[in-house]
Design a protein around this motif. Structure first.
Motif, PDB file in Angstrom:
ATOM      1  N   GLN A 114      72.532  36.612  28.984  1.00 42.77           N
ATOM      2  CA  GLN A 114      73.030  36.853  27.621  1.00 42.77           C
ATOM      3  C   GLN A 114      72.540  35.758  26.673  1.00 42.77           C
ATOM      4  O   GLN A 114      72.108  36.036  25.557  1.00 42.77           O
TER       5      GLN A 114
ATOM      6  N   GLN B 156      74.710  36.492  34.578  1.00 42.33           N
ATOM      7  CA  GLN B 156      74.949  37.329  33.399  1.00 42.33           C
ATOM      8  C   GLN B 156      75.090  36.485  32.141  1.00 42.33           C
ATOM      9  O   GLN B 156      74.548  36.847  31.091  1.00 42.33           O
ATOM     10  N   GLN B 157      75.797  35.383  32.237  1.00 43.73           N
ATOM     11  CA  GLN B 157      75.959  34.497  31.083  1.00 43.73           C
ATOM     12  C   GLN B 157      74.615  33.906  30.657  1.00 43.73           C
ATOM     13  O   GLN B 157      74.309  33.818  29.467  1.00 43.73           O
ATOM     14  N   SER B 158      73.817  33.535  31.632  1.00 41.75           N
ATOM     15  CA  SER B 158      72.497  32.975  31.335  1.00 41.75           C
ATOM     16  C   SER B 158      71.597  34.036  30.694  1.00 41.75           C
ATOM     17  O   SER B 158      70.895  33.751  29.723  1.00 41.75           O
TER      18      SER B 158
ATOM     19  N   GLU C 243      78.273  36.106  37.690  1.00 41.51           N
ATOM     20  CA  GLU C 243      78.780  35.766  36.352  1.00 41.51           C
ATOM     21  C   GLU C 243      77.866  34.739  35.681  1.00 41.51           C
ATOM     22  O   GLU C 243      77.529  34.871  34.509  1.00 41.51           O
ATOM     23  N   ARG C 244      77.441  33.720  36.431  1.00 40.97           N
ATOM     24  CA  ARG C 244      76.514  32.716  35.888  1.00 40.97           C
ATOM     25  C   ARG C 244      75.208  33.361  35.452  1.00 40.97           C
ATOM     26  O   ARG C 244      74.671  33.043  34.395  1.00 40.97           O
TER      27      ARG C 244
END
Length: 116
Positions: A75, A71-73, A68-69
């Motif tokens: 994005q 993917q957020q980064s 998740e980290r």
């Protein structure tokens, strides 16, 4: 006539440094580093990548939180125009290096094809 391949490799390195692909990458990297917001996002992204690679090499589990980290980064950097341009330039340089590798490997590939 003997050719010193190391001299040729050094000449290739020099040509690569002068190539449009490399000079463009260097300029864009400097742009990212010169913008505090872009630099922070880029550094965070690279740190997360390194953490995940280290975990993978050590045989550790990559947790959902890690994914998740990452993917957020990813994005966040896609939304930063400076980093987006840098990544595109990096891809172009990578393509050039792949092309050069194919040229370098050609004699070996031809040798093995002759002996089949």
């Amino acid at each position: 006539m003997s050719v010193n391949v190391y001299d040729q490799a050094n000449a290739l390195e020099s040509a690569l440094r002068k190539s449009e692909e490399f000079t463009n990458l260097k300029e864009l990297y400097e742009t990212v580093n010169g913008n505090p917001d872009s630099k922070k996002l880029f550094d965070e992204f690279r740190n997360i990548q390194m953490e995940l690679q280290t975990k993978q090499m050590n045989g550790e589990d990559i947790l959902d939180n890690d994914v998740e980290r990452a993917q957020q980064s990813a994005q966040a950097i896609e939304e930063d125009e400076n980093i987006k341009q840098l990544m595109e330039a990096e891809q172009k340089l990578s393509s050039l290096i792949q092309d050069l590798n194919r040229v370098i490997m050609k004699p070996i590939e031809e040798l093995y094809k002759l002996n089949n």
